[in-house]
Scaffold this active site. Sequence first.
Site, PDB file in Angstrom:
ATOM      1  N   MET A   5      10.725  -7.409   4.167  1.00  0.00           N
ATOM      2  CA  MET A   5      10.909  -8.118   5.433  1.00  0.00           C
ATOM      3  C   MET A   5      12.294  -8.760   5.582  1.00  0.00           C
ATOM      4  O   MET A   5      12.426  -9.818   6.188  1.00  0.00           O
ATOM      5  CB  MET A   5       9.817  -9.198   5.583  1.00  0.00           C
ATOM      6  CG  MET A   5       8.400  -8.650   5.523  1.00  0.00           C
ATOM      7  SD  MET A   5       8.073  -7.396   6.796  1.00  0.00           S
ATOM      8  CE  MET A   5       7.888  -8.466   8.213  1.00  0.00           C
ATOM      9  N   LYS A  13      22.522 -15.168   0.597  1.00  0.00           N
ATOM     10  CA  LYS A  13      21.996 -13.794   0.566  1.00  0.00           C
ATOM     11  C   LYS A  13      22.872 -12.903  -0.319  1.00  0.00           C
ATOM     12  O   LYS A  13      22.372 -12.071  -1.073  1.00  0.00           O
ATOM     13  CB  LYS A  13      21.957 -13.252   1.995  1.00  0.00           C
ATOM     14  CG  LYS A  13      21.507 -11.822   2.099  1.00  0.00           C
ATOM     15  CD  LYS A  13      21.269 -11.450   3.545  1.00  0.00           C
ATOM     16  CE  LYS A  13      20.884  -9.997   3.644  1.00  0.00           C
ATOM     17  NZ  LYS A  13      19.964  -9.723   4.725  1.00  0.00           N
ATOM     18  N   SER A  52       0.834  -1.211   0.000  1.00  0.00           N
ATOM     19  CA  SER A  52       0.000   0.000   0.000  1.00  0.00           C
ATOM     20  C   SER A  52       0.869   1.261   0.000  1.00  0.00           C
ATOM     21  O   SER A  52       0.478   2.283  -0.579  1.00  0.00           O
ATOM     22  CB  SER A  52      -0.987   0.002   1.174  1.00  0.00           C
ATOM     23  OG  SER A  52      -0.319   0.136   2.399  1.00  0.00           O
ATOM     24  N   HIS A  59       8.841   2.546   9.324  1.00  0.00           N
ATOM     25  CA  HIS A  59       8.557   1.544  10.361  1.00  0.00           C
ATOM     26  C   HIS A  59       7.377   2.028  11.212  1.00  0.00           C
ATOM     27  O   HIS A  59       7.357   3.208  11.614  1.00  0.00           O
ATOM     28  CB  HIS A  59       9.798   1.335  11.235  1.00  0.00           C
ATOM     29  CG  HIS A  59       9.622   0.247  12.235  1.00  0.00           C
ATOM     30  ND1 HIS A  59       9.706  -1.094  11.905  1.00  0.00           N
ATOM     31  CD2 HIS A  59       9.317   0.286  13.555  1.00  0.00           C
ATOM     32  CE1 HIS A  59       9.479  -1.823  12.981  1.00  0.00           C
ATOM     33  NE2 HIS A  59       9.232  -1.016  14.001  1.00  0.00           N
ATOM     34  N   ILE A  84      19.004  -5.514   4.940  1.00  0.00           N
ATOM     35  CA  ILE A  84      19.815  -5.222   3.757  1.00  0.00           C
ATOM     36  C   ILE A  84      21.273  -5.581   4.074  1.00  0.00           C
ATOM     37  O   ILE A  84      21.809  -5.194   5.109  1.00  0.00           O
ATOM     38  CB  ILE A  84      19.691  -3.727   3.384  1.00  0.00           C
ATOM     39  CG1 ILE A  84      18.233  -3.373   3.066  1.00  0.00           C
ATOM     40  CG2 ILE A  84      20.605  -3.366   2.214  1.00  0.00           C
ATOM     41  CD1 ILE A  84      17.647  -4.096   1.880  1.00  0.00           C
TER      42      ILE A  84
HETATM   43  C1  GRF Z   1       4.057  -0.647   6.763  1.00  0.00           C
HETATM   44  O1  GRF Z   1       3.264  -0.498   7.894  1.00  0.00           O
HETATM   45  C2  GRF Z   1       5.486  -0.263   7.047  1.00  0.00           C
HETATM   46  O2  GRF Z   1       5.604   0.654   8.085  1.00  0.00           O
HETATM   47  C3  GRF Z   1       6.108  -1.568   7.466  1.00  0.00           C
HETATM   48  O3  GRF Z   1       5.475  -2.546   6.711  1.00  0.00           O
HETATM   49  C4  GRF Z   1       4.178  -2.107   6.355  1.00  0.00           C
HETATM   50  C5  GRF Z   1       4.032  -2.301   4.879  1.00  0.00           C
HETATM   51  O4  GRF Z   1       2.723  -2.102   4.452  1.00  0.00           O
HETATM   52  N1  GRF Z   1       7.544  -1.529   7.296  1.00  0.00           N
HETATM   53  P1  GRF Z   1       2.369  -2.063   2.906  1.00  0.00           P
HETATM   54  O5  GRF Z   1       2.922  -3.354   2.292  1.00  0.00           O
HETATM   55  O6  GRF Z   1       3.021  -0.850   2.325  1.00  0.00           O
HETATM   56  O7  GRF Z   1       0.874  -2.026   2.826  1.00  0.00           O
END
Ligand code: GRF
Length: 200
Positions: free
Chosen positions: A90, A65, A13, A109, A93
């Site tokens: 997730m 990696k 999103s 975050h 890096i």
């Molecule tokens: C967000 O809340 C961001 O802060 C965290 O992961 C989520 C990702 O959401 N790092 P989306 O995939 O952008 O909907």
Amino acid sequence: MNNIAVFASGNGSNFQAMIDRVQAGNLAANIALLVCDRPGAYCVERAKAAGVPDFAFNAKDYPSKAAFEQEICQQLLKEQVDWIVLAGYMRLIGPALLQEFAGRIINIHPSLLPQFPGKDAIGQALAAKVKWTGVTIHFVDEGMDTGPIIVQERVRIEEGETRESLQRKIQAIEHRLYPEILQMLLTRGEVKHDKKTSTY
Ligand code: GRF
């Protein structure tokens, strides 16, 4: 215009918010690439719908990696990417990308770092029964959500707040703040990346 690569693992999103801002003319960037470590994730569909090239890979297909990051690096250099924007990616890096894009990798975050780093920051805040949480945008280093902070915005946790309602409030902030901060960083004119000196 700066080329950015968005890294995501799931819904995307925040990625979509950037696409929308670019299309609306409020973010002076070219979204040159989506990098995704889950080929079936919805963010890949969003990329295809928006005509953004994607590099979707499965870490299991690589011996290490370092190997998949080397391939990511090649894709980024091919697309002449200036900035890496992590949005729900997730993974940590690794050294190759950190070195190649030093000072040009940012992350968002869903907490007021250094509180609640790592996974499920929203659940962590609810479990800790704090009154305030929020959103942090920061530069990325080798740690887990530890790099220098660029901006934070607070969110109050109300009585009876649910995970869904808190997530909605946090994401509403993210979708506004991330493109805004990106626009600010890109227009500071500090990108001095000389592709000829690239290590790949
Ligand atoms: C967000 O809340 C961001 O802060 C965290 O992961 C989520 C990702 O959401 N790092 P989306 O995939 O952008 O909907």
